[in-house]
Structures are given as structure tokens and as C-alpha cells.
Design a protein around this motif. Structure first.
Motif, PDB file in Angstrom:
ATOM      1  N   TYR A  30       0.825  -1.204   0.000  1.00  0.00           N
ATOM      2  CA  TYR A  30       0.000   0.000   0.000  1.00  0.00           C
ATOM      3  C   TYR A  30       0.863   1.260   0.000  1.00  0.00           C
ATOM      4  CZ  TYR A  30       1.241   0.314   4.943  1.00  0.00           C
ATOM      5  OH  TYR A  30       1.938   0.428   6.114  1.00  0.00           O
ATOM      6  N   LYS A  31       0.275   2.372  -0.430  1.00  0.00           N
ATOM      7  CA  LYS A  31       1.001   3.641  -0.479  1.00  0.00           C
ATOM      8  C   LYS A  31       0.454   4.678   0.488  1.00  0.00           C
ATOM      9  CE  LYS A  31       2.460   3.028  -5.287  1.00  0.00           C
ATOM     10  NZ  LYS A  31       2.404   3.566  -6.678  1.00  0.00           N
ATOM     11  N   ASN A  32      -0.733   4.448   1.018  1.00  0.00           N
ATOM     12  CA  ASN A  32      -1.314   5.388   1.967  1.00  0.00           C
ATOM     13  C   ASN A  32      -2.386   4.653   2.780  1.00  0.00           C
ATOM     14  OD1 ASN A  32      -3.743   5.408   0.312  1.00  0.00           O
ATOM     15  ND2 ASN A  32      -2.655   6.811  -1.062  1.00  0.00           N
ATOM     16  N   LEU A  33      -2.966   5.354   3.732  1.00  0.00           N
ATOM     17  CA  LEU A  33      -3.941   4.738   4.625  1.00  0.00           C
ATOM     18  C   LEU A  33      -5.178   4.254   3.879  1.00  0.00           C
ATOM     19  CD1 LEU A  33      -4.877   4.007   7.482  1.00  0.00           C
ATOM     20  CD2 LEU A  33      -5.654   6.387   7.750  1.00  0.00           C
ATOM     21  N   TYR A  34      -5.639   5.020   2.918  1.00  0.00           N
ATOM     22  CA  TYR A  34      -6.789   4.605   2.113  1.00  0.00           C
ATOM     23  C   TYR A  34      -6.511   3.279   1.415  1.00  0.00           C
ATOM     24  CZ  TYR A  34      -9.339   4.289  -2.334  1.00  0.00           C
ATOM     25  OH  TYR A  34     -10.045   3.829  -3.425  1.00  0.00           O
ATOM     26  N   GLN A  35      -5.378   3.172   0.751  1.00  0.00           N
ATOM     27  CA  GLN A  35      -5.037   1.926   0.057  1.00  0.00           C
ATOM     28  C   GLN A  35      -4.912   0.769   1.039  1.00  0.00           C
ATOM     29  OE1 GLN A  35      -1.719   2.194  -2.621  1.00  0.00           O
ATOM     30  NE2 GLN A  35      -2.632   3.840  -3.841  1.00  0.00           N
ATOM     31  N   LEU A  36      -4.308   1.015   2.186  1.00  0.00           N
ATOM     32  CA  LEU A  36      -4.170  -0.038   3.194  1.00  0.00           C
ATOM     33  C   LEU A  36      -5.532  -0.552   3.631  1.00  0.00           C
ATOM     34  CD1 LEU A  36      -2.591  -1.721   5.290  1.00  0.00           C
ATOM     35  CD2 LEU A  36      -2.665   0.272   6.803  1.00  0.00           C
ATOM     36  N   MET A  37      -6.450   0.354   3.923  1.00  0.00           N
ATOM     37  CA  MET A  37      -7.773  -0.067   4.376  1.00  0.00           C
ATOM     38  C   MET A  37      -8.490  -0.894   3.316  1.00  0.00           C
ATOM     39  SD  MET A  37     -11.046   2.251   5.579  1.00  0.00           S
ATOM     40  CE  MET A  37     -11.245   2.909   3.904  1.00  0.00           C
ATOM     41  N   VAL A  38      -8.463  -0.446   2.081  1.00  0.00           N
ATOM     42  CA  VAL A  38      -9.116  -1.174   0.994  1.00  0.00           C
ATOM     43  C   VAL A  38      -8.484  -2.551   0.813  1.00  0.00           C
ATOM     44  CG1 VAL A  38      -9.498  -1.222  -1.503  1.00  0.00           C
ATOM     45  CG2 VAL A  38      -9.901   0.888  -0.214  1.00  0.00           C
ATOM     46  N   MET A  39      -7.165  -2.612   0.829  1.00  0.00           N
ATOM     47  CA  MET A  39      -6.469  -3.871   0.595  1.00  0.00           C
ATOM     48  C   MET A  39      -6.681  -4.858   1.749  1.00  0.00           C
ATOM     49  SD  MET A  39      -2.989  -2.369  -1.170  1.00  0.00           S
ATOM     50  CE  MET A  39      -2.307  -3.919  -1.803  1.00  0.00           C
ATOM     51  N   VAL A  40      -6.770  -4.345   2.959  1.00  0.00           N
ATOM     52  CA  VAL A  40      -7.043  -5.209   4.107  1.00  0.00           C
ATOM     53  C   VAL A  40      -8.426  -5.841   3.970  1.00  0.00           C
ATOM     54  CG1 VAL A  40      -7.562  -5.174   6.580  1.00  0.00           C
ATOM     55  CG2 VAL A  40      -5.463  -4.138   5.751  1.00  0.00           C
ATOM     56  N   LYS A 117     -18.123  -2.097   7.777  1.00  0.00           N
ATOM     57  CA  LYS A 117     -18.330  -3.423   7.183  1.00  0.00           C
ATOM     58  C   LYS A 117     -17.016  -3.973   6.630  1.00  0.00           C
ATOM     59  CE  LYS A 117     -22.783  -4.345   7.481  1.00  0.00           C
ATOM     60  NZ  LYS A 117     -23.659  -4.172   6.333  1.00  0.00           N
ATOM     61  N   GLY A 118     -16.763  -5.248   6.910  1.00  0.00           N
ATOM     62  CA  GLY A 118     -15.594  -5.908   6.352  1.00  0.00           C
ATOM     63  C   GLY A 118     -14.326  -5.723   7.152  1.00  0.00           C
ATOM     64  N   ILE A 119     -14.399  -4.993   8.277  1.00  0.00           N
ATOM     65  CA  ILE A 119     -13.214  -4.777   9.102  1.00  0.00           C
ATOM     66  C   ILE A 119     -13.468  -5.349  10.494  1.00  0.00           C
ATOM     67  CG2 ILE A 119     -11.638  -3.085  10.122  1.00  0.00           C
ATOM     68  CD1 ILE A 119     -12.163  -1.269   7.787  1.00  0.00           C
ATOM     69  N   GLY A 120     -12.841  -6.491  10.787  1.00  0.00           N
ATOM     70  CA  GLY A 120     -12.908  -7.088  12.109  1.00  0.00           C
ATOM     71  C   GLY A 120     -11.719  -6.640  12.937  1.00  0.00           C
ATOM     72  N   ARG A 121     -11.571  -7.228  14.099  1.00  0.00           N
ATOM     73  CA  ARG A 121     -10.485  -6.819  14.997  1.00  0.00           C
ATOM     74  C   ARG A 121      -9.111  -7.118  14.406  1.00  0.00           C
ATOM     75  NH1 ARG A 121     -12.310  -5.238  19.975  1.00  0.00           N
ATOM     76  NH2 ARG A 121     -10.210  -5.327  20.816  1.00  0.00           N
TER      77      ARG A 121
END
Length: 212
Positions: A30-40, A117-121
């Protein structure tokens, strides 16, 4: 050797991998926080390598939450169709984008992240760890589920939540932020299903190695 952390000093025993993998970035490219969140979100039940392969085209089309928020399933599907369960994940991403609207609104606390949605612990802890936010738990991915019992830290449990809880009972909070990814990197690189024990820095305290 006393197993399952009852009297072993696991901070000392695991220090070689904590040192080896300290501050190592997550394998998601990832290159930024947005990309990290989407990729996770996309990486659930899928490989990091696969998510990395589809990321350039996806983020060229959708460089931020603003662009994703005005999209729809039909437009998004071609960019994530190689991802496991892409239909459900598309719905999650579009809902997250519509809620947050802008990259600056991505939260960096556990309660707000897991409300999406889609983000667990586990996913939230990855995001927090990569953002240098103190951990609220231990990351327990498929590598950790396999490797932690092999080392002898905990009994064998084929469940991420139970693995995480067992590790949190055995290991002190001071190492929670790094130990999950350290064990995960060890599992990716050395302690694979066919382990390369000769390259392992913690064989002296490893149940598997000492019982061979």
C-alpha cells in the motif's frame, strides 16, 4: 522444556524475531492509509500477493474514497473480480466509502474501525499497527495460527479469535503490537509448512525443533 508459556520467558525467547522483523511493513504493498484499508478488506480469505497484483489498476481507477463513494458494483467489479468473494467485498467497500466520504475521515481507533463493514479486529489491528497506533490485541493470521502452537507458545487451535485470545493470555501487552506480525513473517519466510529450521533464530525455545 516447559511449554505453553507457563513459566517460559517468552519475551526473551521471542526477542530474536521481534528484533529481526521490527517495523517490517506488512506484505500488502500500500502507499497510503486509504489503500491499506481497501487492501485489508479485500485480503480476507485471499493472499496478499493476489491483492498486490490487482492494486495498481484498482487504485488508478479509484485513487481515493471520494472516487469510490460515487461508484457502484458494476463499475467496481472488473477491478476486483479476481478476489475471493469479490461481490460481498465490493458491497463493503462501497458502503465504507459512502460513510467516510474522504480519506481524512478514516478512523484510527479500534471501535470506529470495527464498526465499518468488512473490518474485524484482526483487520483493524493491521491498520493500527501499520499506522503506529498502540495495539488493542495480537494479529493472528493463518501463519500465526499455524506457527504459534508449533513453537510451543499455545496449544494448537484452528481458530483465529481463539489463537489471539490464548496469545494475549500468555504474552505481555508490551509486545502485542509487533509479535503477531513477527510470528507471521517467521511463518512466511522460515517456519513454513515444511520448516527451514536451520535458518530459524528461535530454535532453542521451539517445541517443534526440540522434539524432532
Amino acid at each position: 522444556m516447559d511449554l505453553f508459556g507457563e513459566t517460559n520467558n517468552w519475551v526473551s525467547n521471542l526477542n530474536p524475531i521481534l528484533t529481526k522483523y521490527k517495523d517490517r511493513r506488512h506484505p500488502l504493498e500500500y502507499k497510503n492509509l486509504y489503500q491499506l484499508m481497501v487492501m485489508v478488506v479485500l485480503s480476507a480469505q485471499d493472499s496478499d500477493a493476489n491483492i498486490n497484483s490487482i492494486a495498481p489498476a484498482l487504485f488508478s481507477k479509484y485513487p481515493n474514497l471520494e472516487s469510490l463513494a460515487i461508484s457502484n458494483n458494476e463499475a467496481l467489479f472488473p477491478y476486483i473480480s479476481k478476489v475471493t468473494n469479490f461481490g460481498t467485498k465490493a458491497n463493503w467497500l462501497l458502503e465504507i466509502a459512502k460513510i467516510l466520504q474522504k480519506d481524512d475521515n478514516i478512523p484510527l481507533n479500534m471501535s470506529s474501525l470495527i464498526a465499518l463493514k468488512g473490518i474485524g479486529r484482526k483487520s483493524a489491528n493491521v491498520i493500527l499497527r501499520e499506522s503506529n497506533i498502540p495495539a488493542k490485541g495480537i494479529i493472528a493470521d493463518l501463519h500465526v495460527i499455524r506457527v504459534a502452537p508449533r513453537i510451543g507458545i499455545i496449544p494448537e487451535i484452528q481458530d483465529g479469535n481463539k489463537t489471539k485470545k490464548q496469545l494475549m493470555q500468555v504474552l505481555p501487552k508490551v509486545i502485542w503490537g509487533e509479535i503477531g506480525m513477527a510470528i507471521s513473517f517467521l511463518g512466511r519466510e522460515i517456519c513454513r509448512p515444511n520448516p527451514n529450521c536451520n535458518d530459524c533464530p528461535i530454535t532453542t525455545s521451539c517445541k517443534y525443533y526440540n522434539q524432532k
